[in-house]
Design an enzyme around this catalytic site. Structure first.
Site, mmCIF file in Angstrom:
data_model
loop_
_atom_site.group_PDB
_atom_site.id
_atom_site.type_symbol
_atom_site.label_atom_id
_atom_site.label_comp_id
_atom_site.label_asym_id
_atom_site.label_seq_id
_atom_site.Cartn_x
_atom_site.Cartn_y
_atom_site.Cartn_z
ATOM 1 N N GLY A 144 -9.226 -40.324 6.262
ATOM 2 C CA GLY A 144 -9.419 -42.058 5.767
ATOM 3 C C GLY A 144 -8.334 -42.906 5.069
ATOM 4 O O GLY A 144 -7.382 -42.373 5.081
ATOM 5 N N SER B 135 -7.671 -51.656 21.725
ATOM 6 C CA SER B 135 -9.350 -52.079 20.838
ATOM 7 C C SER B 135 -9.186 -53.977 21.141
ATOM 8 O O SER B 135 -10.773 -54.532 20.661
ATOM 9 C CB SER B 135 -9.840 -51.911 20.135
ATOM 10 O OG SER B 135 -8.769 -51.925 18.424
ATOM 11 N N LYS C 142 -14.244 -51.155 10.823
ATOM 12 C CA LYS C 142 -14.052 -52.484 11.502
ATOM 13 C C LYS C 142 -15.453 -53.218 11.378
ATOM 14 O O LYS C 142 -14.822 -54.853 10.857
ATOM 15 C CB LYS C 142 -13.985 -52.725 12.783
ATOM 16 C CG LYS C 142 -12.914 -51.666 13.539
ATOM 17 C CD LYS C 142 -12.408 -51.361 15.036
ATOM 18 C CE LYS C 142 -11.192 -50.880 15.050
ATOM 19 N NZ LYS C 142 -11.038 -51.084 16.952
ATOM 20 N N PRO D 130 -6.248 -44.992 2.440
ATOM 21 C CA PRO D 130 -5.793 -44.326 0.718
ATOM 22 C C PRO D 130 -6.283 -45.239 0.466
ATOM 23 O O PRO D 130 -7.131 -46.228 0.611
ATOM 24 C CB PRO D 130 -4.846 -45.456 1.025
ATOM 25 C CG PRO D 130 -3.629 -45.569 2.406
ATOM 26 C CD PRO D 130 -5.236 -45.893 2.935
ATOM 27 N N GLY E 171 -10.792 -41.340 -1.740
ATOM 28 C CA GLY E 171 -10.697 -40.600 -2.546
ATOM 29 C C GLY E 171 -10.606 -38.532 -2.160
ATOM 30 O O GLY E 171 -11.368 -37.844 -2.393
ATOM 31 N N LYS E 172 -10.005 -38.584 -1.027
ATOM 32 C CA LYS E 172 -9.622 -37.420 -0.294
ATOM 33 C C LYS E 172 -9.058 -36.215 -1.397
ATOM 34 O O LYS E 172 -9.388 -35.313 -1.305
ATOM 35 C CB LYS E 172 -8.474 -37.569 1.131
ATOM 36 C CG LYS E 172 -8.944 -38.490 1.937
ATOM 37 C CD LYS E 172 -8.399 -38.988 3.315
ATOM 38 C CE LYS E 172 -6.848 -39.478 2.476
ATOM 39 N NZ LYS E 172 -6.862 -40.684 2.297
ATOM 40 N N THR E 173 -7.837 -37.198 -1.717
ATOM 41 C CA THR E 173 -7.217 -35.356 -3.033
ATOM 42 C C THR E 173 -8.460 -35.354 -4.437
ATOM 43 O O THR E 173 -8.363 -34.292 -4.269
ATOM 44 C CB THR E 173 -6.429 -36.714 -3.873
ATOM 45 O OG1 THR E 173 -5.366 -36.972 -2.100
ATOM 46 C CG2 THR E 173 -5.393 -35.862 -4.566
#
Length: 780
Positions: free
Chosen positions: A364, A687, A730, A366, A369-371
């Protein structure tokens, strides 16, 4: 060389009351002894010269601390020996050699200075003894014991051996033996200060007995070692002697103690049988090494790593599903897919033991909230958390370690972090897996293939350890902004979970639930009554941030909190409610504008949607014509795939020129230039094909494109519109820009489930199969 004086001290003339002082550093001169002494200090040489001009006599006193170069009276003992200088010789290399004879013991009454030289007032210490049976017995015993010492191994000059049997005076015998015994300076001084000959010979007898015992023990040690070692090397023989000495003294060798301690630790480490066998072999090698050798340290470090690894030590998982769900909801808003996957894993662990840890990959933009999600997972499961950044890593040894043949070799970061953690089942987050590089030192991504494969990592082999370590209990989580740079083989080993950006409503809720409480506490405003209004937060989101994540939103909130804290510190009052006006006052003019709301419909300009590492964004494709001949110019830092999309769109319009009422000779008379603004930013991907086709169609037909209609999709030469990725990102980008209608490929209709319901109700979505449908909808 010390020798006996032929003269009798008692016959020497009376000793002067004042004598120059010559300090001695690590020895004591006894009466009736003759020995050479060397001096290099200028002050000592001057004292010798002054003595030679007079009665040739000085008093020699031992220093309490030999390291003192210029001793003061406090550094000298109060008993010395009156000494006569017999001879002086100047040495060619500097300094002098004097031959001195000890005359008598003297007591120092007072030290004083004569010029720069030290002198002393002295009194002779007279010796008296009465010859009795006890004295004779002691003399004979000392002589016999001394001969025993000589027989065992105490070497003496021949003239001393001849005289030893003729001496009957206990005082003189004591001084002679004390001069030849290996006594400490304090013990020599003790004998010098003992005036009573009977007491003095008793002390010498005790010291001589100790010397004989030591010589006997040393002889026994040498005999034992010789039997054990035979004709071994000299170095090893000396080491064995040292061991035997320590054993005789009751002191255990530190090397032996260390190896015994290591042996106990190996037994208690819980290693696999084959690993324990390797550790014991290495320990056997270590026992035979010299502790001073470099190889000893290498071997010791290797054993330390084997012992301290958590082979069987693990934390107990907390399998309370409801508690885990509560913790995940407390720490993160939304992210339902991720939370469901974690709760599913816990549910399976609760039902069945021995389930291998999953390999999850959070993908995802930056700031979503991944970390921090990894930390919450560890907290929910009561596991230790490890985070390791892979960004910029180029050396394979960072993962697998160096072989022990290299100087300064170490295990890889995986083993190091698990050892530091102390448990074999942590939550291990590998951050930025898409930022791994590679060079001549290897490919770290390839080294991760074994680590991130549950079917292989149960026997992960680090190059340094060279033994298998079980990583299957570790829960690995990787993070990435995009998956394109990740090698296919590595991607195949991971379960990918996409974390898209947040809507304005979601950001607003997150701000009130997490960001504002966090920043008010960090800036000391927790109990100061500072409140953010909904309008203020909405203004920050819309006018001061433009992102899929939350980092900039948190920074702006933190900036407002800091300014409030400053006003409070300066006594300017407290702003209790943060309103839109306060936001503008603290943050300045707005930084971002809604692009679509302030644009007009223009011929040759179409609105497209793009996906970036930072989330979704809108792009404008501009097309214009100029006199020329069938030329097509593409600008805007476009990649090869995007250029090919423009070529395909151009070819389609030329093929269907008649259907769109375009003059047949138009392409023979004009060149077309297609430009995508923000030319400094590289762009690529298929795209934008429908957007380019729409911009060309608008230019050629003279019909303006609707700016509040955004589109995305890949175009083919036959006019079909193919599906694309990043639908949610998008759509959210279009909503942020004020777009009301979005045109998407028909096959992307299934992806609308990821878009929140309120966004679907607010905006209009049209799904198309061909470019003709797009042109009819997008052009006025």
């Amino acid at each position: 060389m010390v020798r006996l004086s032929n003269s009798n001290p008692s016959n020497i003339s009376e000793i002067p009351g004042e004598l120059f002082v010559l300090p001695t550093k690590d020895y004591v001169i006894f009466p009736a002894m003759v020995l050479p002494i060397f001096f290099t200090r200028e002050d000592a040489i001057e004292v010798v010269n002054k003595a030679l001009l007079g009665d040739h006599m000085v008093v020699m006193v031992a220093q309490k601390e030999p390291s003192v170069e210029t001793p003061s009276p406090d550094d000298l003992y109060m008993v010395g020996t009156a000494t006569k200088i017999i001879q002086m010789v100047k040495l060619p290399e500097g300094g002098v050699k004097i031959l001195v004879e000890g005359i008598a013991r003297v007591k120092i009454v007072e030290y004083f200075r004569e010029g720069t030289h030290l002198k002393a007032k002295v009194e002779e210490m007279r010796e008296f003894y009465e010859r009795t049976i006890i004295v004779d017995a002691l003399v004979q015993s000392v002589i016999a014991l001394f001969k025993v010492a000589l027989a065992i191994g105490r070497p003496l000059p021949v003239d001393v051996l001849k005289l030893i049997d003729k001496i009957e005076n206990p005082a003189r015998l004591s001084d002679l033996i004390a001069a030849y015994l290996a006594l400490k300076l304090e013990e020599q001084q003790e004998i010098l200060e003992t005036v009573d000959p009977l007491e003095r010979i008793k002390k010498v007898f005790i010291f001589l007995s100790r010397e004989v015992q030591m010589l006997q023990i040393r002889g026994k040690i040498q005999t034992d070692v010789a039997k054990e070692m035979g004709k071994s090397q000299k170095e090893y023989l000396l080491r064995q002697q040292m061991k035997a000495i320590q054993k005789e003294l009751g002191e255990e060798d530190s090397h032996i103690a260390e190896t015994n301690e290591l042996r106990e630790k190996i037994k208690a480490a819980g290693m696999l049988p084959n690993v324990e066998e390797i550790a014991n072999k290495e320990l056997s090698r270590l026992e035979k090494m010299n502790p001073a050798s470099a190889e000893y340290t290498v071997s010791l470090t290797y054993l330390d790593y084997l012992i301290t690894l958590p082979w069987t030590k693990k934390t107990e998982d907390n399998l309370d599903i409801n508690r885990a769900e509560q913790i995940l909801n407390e720490d993160h808003y939304d992210l339902e897919k991720v939370k469901d996957r974690i709760l599913e894993y816990l549910a399976v662990r609760k039902i069945k033991e021995g389930v291998k840890g999953p390999i999850l990959c959070f993908v995802g933009p930056p700031g979503v909230g991944k970390t921090s999600l990894g930390k919450s997972i560890a907290r929910a499961m009561d596991r230790k958390f490890i985070r390791m950044s892979l960004g910029g890593m180029r050396d394979e040894a960072e993962i697998r370690g160096h072989r022990r043949t290299y100087v300064g070799a170490l295990p890889g970061r995986i083993i190091q972090e698990i050892r530091r953690c102390g448990y074999n089942n942590p939550v291990f987050m590998l951050d930025e897996v898409d930022k791994i590089g590679m060079d001549f030192r290897g490919d770290p991504a390839a080294a991760l293939l074994e680590v991130l494969d549950p079917e292989q990592n149960f026997s992960f082999r680090d190059h340094y350890l060279d033994v298998s370590f079980d990583l299957s209990k570790v829960m690995f989580i990787t993070t990435a902004n995009i998956l394109d740079p990740v090698p296919p083989a590595l991607k195949d080993r991971m379960e990918v979970i996409y974390l898209s950006g947040y809507t304005e409503e979601e950001k607003e809720k997150i701000a009130f639930q997490f960001l504002i409480p966090k920043q008010t506490e960090e800036n000391g405003l927790k109990d100061k009554g500072v409140n953010f209004t909904e309008e203020a937060v909405r203004k920050i989101i819309r006018e001061y941030t433009k992102e899929a994540g939350l980092r900039n939103l948190e920074r702006e909130i933190a900036s407002i909190c800091r300014k409030i804290a400053r006003n409070m510190a300066q006594g300017k009052g407290v702003c209790c409610d943060v309103t839109p006006e306060i936001v503008e006052e603290f943050l300045g003019p707005r930084k971002f504008f809604v692009e679509i709301a302030e644009e007009t419909d223009t011929i040759g300009v179409a609105t497209g949607l793009a996906w970036t590492e930072a989330g979704g964004d809108i792009i404008f494709v501009e097309a214009t014509k100029m006199k020329g001949r069938r030329g097509l110019t593409l600008t805007g830092s476009l990649g090869e795939v995007m250029k090919e999309s423009a070529q395909a769109a151009m070819s389609y319009m030329r093929t269907h020129a008649k259907e769109y009422e375009i003059s047949e000779d138009f392409f023979n008379r004009f060149d077309i230039h297609i430009h995508v603004p923000a030319g400094a930013i590289p762009k690529d991907g298929p795209s934008a094909g429908v957007t380019m086709a729409t911009a060309i169609a608008s230019l050629l037909t003279g019909r303006p494109a609707k700016r509040d209609v955004a589109m995305t999709g890949e175009i083919t030469l036959s006019g079909r519109v193919l599906p694309i990725g990043g639908v949610k990102e998008k759509v959210l980008a279009a909503r942020r820009a004020g777009v009301k209608t979005v045109i998407l490929p028909k096959r992307n209709e299934v992806n609308m489930e990821d878009v929140p319901d309120y966004v679907r109700k607010e905006m209009k979505f049209i799904f198309v199969k061909t470019i003709d449908e797009v042109i009819k909808l997008a052009l006025k």
